[in-house]
Design a protein around this motif. Sequence first.
Motif, PDB file in Angstrom:
ATOM      1  N   ASP A 122       0.803  -1.230   0.000  1.00 46.77           N
ATOM      2  CA  ASP A 122       0.000   0.000   0.000  1.00 46.77           C
ATOM      3  C   ASP A 122       0.835   1.279   0.000  1.00 46.77           C
ATOM      4  O   ASP A 122       0.371   2.332   0.459  1.00 46.77           O
ATOM      5  CB  ASP A 122      -0.971  -0.001   1.182  1.00 46.77           C
ATOM      6  N   GLY A 123       2.045   1.218  -0.518  1.00 44.44           N
ATOM      7  CA  GLY A 123       2.894   2.412  -0.533  1.00 44.44           C
ATOM      8  C   GLY A 123       2.256   3.576  -1.264  1.00 44.44           C
ATOM      9  O   GLY A 123       2.374   4.737  -0.835  1.00 44.44           O
ATOM     10  N   ALA A 124       1.578   3.300  -2.388  1.00 43.76           N
ATOM     11  CA  ALA A 124       0.955   4.379  -3.163  1.00 43.76           C
ATOM     12  C   ALA A 124      -0.142   5.071  -2.363  1.00 43.76           C
ATOM     13  O   ALA A 124      -0.350   6.282  -2.497  1.00 43.76           O
ATOM     14  CB  ALA A 124       0.382   3.818  -4.470  1.00 43.76           C
ATOM     15  N   TRP A 125      -0.847   4.312  -1.529  1.00 47.83           N
ATOM     16  CA  TRP A 125      -1.894   4.901  -0.685  1.00 47.83           C
ATOM     17  C   TRP A 125      -1.314   5.961   0.239  1.00 47.83           C
ATOM     18  O   TRP A 125      -1.857   7.064   0.373  1.00 47.83           O
ATOM     19  CB  TRP A 125      -2.587   3.798   0.108  1.00 47.83           C
ATOM     20  N   PHE A 126      -0.197   5.657   0.871  1.00 45.97           N
ATOM     21  CA  PHE A 126       0.389   6.601   1.822  1.00 45.97           C
ATOM     22  C   PHE A 126       1.025   7.796   1.107  1.00 45.97           C
ATOM     23  O   PHE A 126       0.982   8.921   1.623  1.00 45.97           O
ATOM     24  CB  PHE A 126       1.394   5.881   2.722  1.00 45.97           C
TER      25      PHE A 126
ATOM     26  N   GLU B 183      -0.128  11.950   1.596  1.00 44.27           N
ATOM     27  CA  GLU B 183       0.792  13.052   1.865  1.00 44.27           C
ATOM     28  C   GLU B 183       0.490  14.285   1.033  1.00 44.27           C
ATOM     29  O   GLU B 183       0.882  15.388   1.403  1.00 44.27           O
ATOM     30  CB  GLU B 183       2.231  12.592   1.616  1.00 44.27           C
ATOM     31  N   THR B 184      -0.196  14.107  -0.069  1.00 42.48           N
ATOM     32  CA  THR B 184      -0.473  15.230  -0.978  1.00 42.48           C
ATOM     33  C   THR B 184      -1.847  15.837  -0.752  1.00 42.48           C
ATOM     34  O   THR B 184      -2.208  16.803  -1.424  1.00 42.48           O
ATOM     35  CB  THR B 184      -0.364  14.770  -2.443  1.00 42.48           C
ATOM     36  N   GLN B 185      -2.650  15.273   0.179  1.00 44.90           N
ATOM     37  CA  GLN B 185      -4.023  15.718   0.339  1.00 44.90           C
ATOM     38  C   GLN B 185      -4.309  16.097   1.784  1.00 44.90           C
ATOM     39  O   GLN B 185      -3.877  15.414   2.712  1.00 44.90           O
ATOM     40  CB  GLN B 185      -4.989  14.598  -0.085  1.00 44.90           C
ATOM     41  N   SER B 186      -5.020  17.168   1.957  1.00 43.22           N
ATOM     42  CA  SER B 186      -5.469  17.567   3.285  1.00 43.22           C
ATOM     43  C   SER B 186      -6.687  16.749   3.681  1.00 43.22           C
ATOM     44  O   SER B 186      -7.597  16.541   2.861  1.00 43.22           O
ATOM     45  CB  SER B 186      -5.820  19.049   3.307  1.00 43.22           C
ATOM     46  N   VAL B 187      -6.729  16.281   4.916  1.00 41.23           N
ATOM     47  CA  VAL B 187      -7.884  15.513   5.374  1.00 41.23           C
ATOM     48  C   VAL B 187      -9.117  16.398   5.526  1.00 41.23           C
ATOM     49  O   VAL B 187     -10.237  15.891   5.565  1.00 41.23           O
ATOM     50  CB  VAL B 187      -7.581  14.804   6.712  1.00 41.23           C
TER      51      VAL B 187
ATOM     52  N   MET C 224      -1.127   1.798  13.970  1.00 35.97           N
ATOM     53  CA  MET C 224      -0.677   2.470  12.756  1.00 35.97           C
ATOM     54  C   MET C 224       0.646   1.890  12.271  1.00 35.97           C
ATOM     55  O   MET C 224       0.850   1.691  11.069  1.00 35.97           O
ATOM     56  CB  MET C 224      -0.564   3.965  13.015  1.00 35.97           C
ATOM     57  N   ASP C 225       1.565   1.618  13.201  1.00 33.42           N
ATOM     58  CA  ASP C 225       2.864   1.054  12.836  1.00 33.42           C
ATOM     59  C   ASP C 225       2.731  -0.316  12.189  1.00 33.42           C
ATOM     60  O   ASP C 225       3.308  -0.585  11.127  1.00 33.42           O
ATOM     61  CB  ASP C 225       3.756   0.898  14.079  1.00 33.42           C
ATOM     62  N   LYS C 226       1.981  -1.192  12.837  1.00 29.66           N
ATOM     63  CA  LYS C 226       1.971  -2.599  12.452  1.00 29.66           C
ATOM     64  C   LYS C 226       0.815  -2.994  11.546  1.00 29.66           C
ATOM     65  O   LYS C 226       0.932  -3.943  10.774  1.00 29.66           O
ATOM     66  CB  LYS C 226       1.957  -3.478  13.709  1.00 29.66           C
ATOM     67  N   PHE C 227      -0.300  -2.288  11.643  1.00 27.17           N
ATOM     68  CA  PHE C 227      -1.463  -2.654  10.851  1.00 27.17           C
ATOM     69  C   PHE C 227      -1.868  -1.573   9.849  1.00 27.17           C
ATOM     70  O   PHE C 227      -2.855  -1.728   9.152  1.00 27.17           O
ATOM     71  CB  PHE C 227      -2.643  -2.991  11.769  1.00 27.17           C
ATOM     72  N   HIS C 228      -1.103  -0.495   9.781  1.00 33.68           N
ATOM     73  CA  HIS C 228      -1.319   0.581   8.804  1.00 33.68           C
ATOM     74  C   HIS C 228      -2.704   1.221   8.927  1.00 33.68           C
ATOM     75  O   HIS C 228      -3.249   1.748   7.942  1.00 33.68           O
ATOM     76  CB  HIS C 228      -1.088   0.078   7.383  1.00 33.68           C
ATOM     77  N   ILE C 229      -3.275   1.179  10.141  1.00 36.32           N
ATOM     78  CA  ILE C 229      -4.556   1.853  10.378  1.00 36.32           C
ATOM     79  C   ILE C 229      -4.396   3.348  10.082  1.00 36.32           C
ATOM     80  O   ILE C 229      -3.386   3.960  10.415  1.00 36.32           O
ATOM     81  CB  ILE C 229      -4.988   1.640  11.844  1.00 36.32           C
ATOM     82  N   ASP C 230      -5.414   3.947   9.462  1.00 34.61           N
ATOM     83  CA  ASP C 230      -5.338   5.354   9.062  1.00 34.61           C
ATOM     84  C   ASP C 230      -5.755   6.316  10.159  1.00 34.61           C
ATOM     85  O   ASP C 230      -5.453   7.512  10.067  1.00 34.61           O
ATOM     86  CB  ASP C 230      -6.228   5.589   7.831  1.00 34.61           C
ATOM     87  N   GLY C 231      -6.427   5.808  11.168  1.00 32.07           N
ATOM     88  CA  GLY C 231      -6.849   6.711  12.224  1.00 32.07           C
ATOM     89  C   GLY C 231      -7.617   5.978  13.302  1.00 32.07           C
ATOM     90  O   GLY C 231      -7.965   4.792  13.168  1.00 32.07           O
TER      91      GLY C 231
END
Length: 643
Positions: free
Chosen positions: A131-135, A139-143, A298-305
């Motif tokens: 999922d590198g492209a997801w992250f 980085e380019t978008q404001s939440v 977030m570290d281990k499971f890549h949870i977004d929030g």
Amino acid sequence: MMSLIPGPDDLFLFHEGSLYQSYRLLGAHFIENEGKAGVRFAVWAPHALEIRVIGDFNNWNGSLHQMSKVSIWGVWSLFIPDVQEGEYYKYEIVNAQGITALKADPYAFYSELKPGTASRVCSLENYQWQDGAWFKQKETQSVYNRPLNIYEVHMGTWKKKQDGEYYTYRELADELIDYVVDMGYTHLELLPLAEHPYDRSWGYQATGYYSVTSRFGTPQDFMYFVDRCHLRGIGVIMDWVPGHFVKDEHGLRQFDGEPLYEYNDPSKAEKPQWGTLMFDFTKPEVSSFLISNALFWMDKFHIDGLRVDAVASLLSLNLGRPDGERITNEHGGDENPEAVEFLKRLNTTIFAHYPHALMMAEDSSNWPKVTTPVHDGGLGFNFKWNMGWMNDMLKYVEIDPYFRRGSHNLLTFSFMYTFNENFVLPLSHDEVVHGKKSLLNKMPGDYWQKFANLRLLLGYMIGHPGKKLLFMGSEFGQFDEWKDLEDLDWEMLDYDSHRSMKHYVRDLNHLYLKEQSLWELDHQPEGFSWIDADNSSQSITTFMRKSSDPDDFLIIICNFTPVVHEQYRIGVPLSGEYSEIFNSDMPAYGGSGQVNMGKLKIEMISWHDQPYSLKLTIPPLAVVVLKPVKTHRKASTTKKERG
């Protein structure tokens, strides 16, 4: 490489309260010692007299593997060779009175399937993320100025197999994600996935904060689920519960024979509302435990929030307490100052590591500046659930439409404060369980009116400033309230009304994704303006949602009565033509077909303090969305009439 004994620097930071990856220090970790592979066990238990590791590897005979204290503040450690992946274990803790208790590992990465309570040795290091492209995209978008439409899911009851068994994380990665993408949601919010002993706690009373529940598979299976979400463009938010924990004997309660994770004072530790214990935020090690846990997902499971549960119960010492049991802080107030500082440290730490994370406060209090950064005097969340909007709206829509005129303020009051915080508008699981009825069944009127009212409520929510959240089942008009031991009533989709409801929500969600004015300026006053807030006699509201482009806006008209209004005049800000781009009363959605075909032309008549106006048909119990087709500059003179 991890050392045989926890290092002094890490131990110092842990006991100071600032070791924010303490899951690397404590728990069960594979290491090598003098060429021998095995597992290093480490646990915090300062009051223990003796601790032994018991498990499959020693036939549950603790005399073979006694731990040694490696810090004066109570961390114990032991290396055991030849321990294998997946083996079960517990800590056999002898307290100061010589009484022995068996405890699961607070830092275990994997747990025995219920009703078992042991921990399991597990490595989290071998999954190959895609999922590198997801992250990079995040980085380019404001939440804040992006669409955020959340589908809230309890994984155990979204859908079950014919034999009543759960779908696994990997099976849900196919079926659930496909459904979410098709329905037009941007994020999944999962009810707590930390290991918990009781299904009907829904995960909110955890025993294994670092252990994703084994009900649905392994930690690697859950990694696969999150990875697939990201590959399909879906973010993942997890409910997280830092306020309290369950009292089960194998869990955190009196972990080493004394209050450890909970407050020493029982009157402060007890959460009578839920029958749980509150974390003691005065203990630095508890801060290390909890903040590390937030980062861990977030570290281990890549949870977004994280949606942080029950923030009001952290801020207040007395939420849910009977009057006779109320307590105060040292200044005589109701606030819990150490919990406030914990929340500030939590958010500061999360955003230092993950600047684009979602940190959402489920907060029913009036605490100021919940979504203001800590350095500006706030709690530091970036979103807050708008519980006031939710309560007002549900109270309003349950009123018979013919009497709604007397409660018009419930529709409009939220706009007085909607830009004070960065809000999420929630219609969550809490509102459709325990006798509260489903959203559909809350609605007054006959069968047709119930569906029309629900379409109207969801359309109004999409138009209202703020991000969105809807609990599973509401999107197809589940008639029964959420049954937390059974799956959703998918068979209702065999009926036209429910199938049309699902079609409506899908189209509504995709309208939301498409129209920038519905989300770009969600948290700025410039993104909203009233056209008519005061038509209480007909229970109609008319307002605009705007983007940063002055020519890009929508006009949203909501009729909260079953009366059709023909030739209804509204004011509009620009000349030209307008078209109806959405109407909840379309026959395809189960409506009566009162739609506005073709172009709607403006008249040079000012109305509702706007320079122009137009006439249209307002359908019953419906939301209509208009968009300018062709605009011109505002006229310098217009015929003046009063609206």
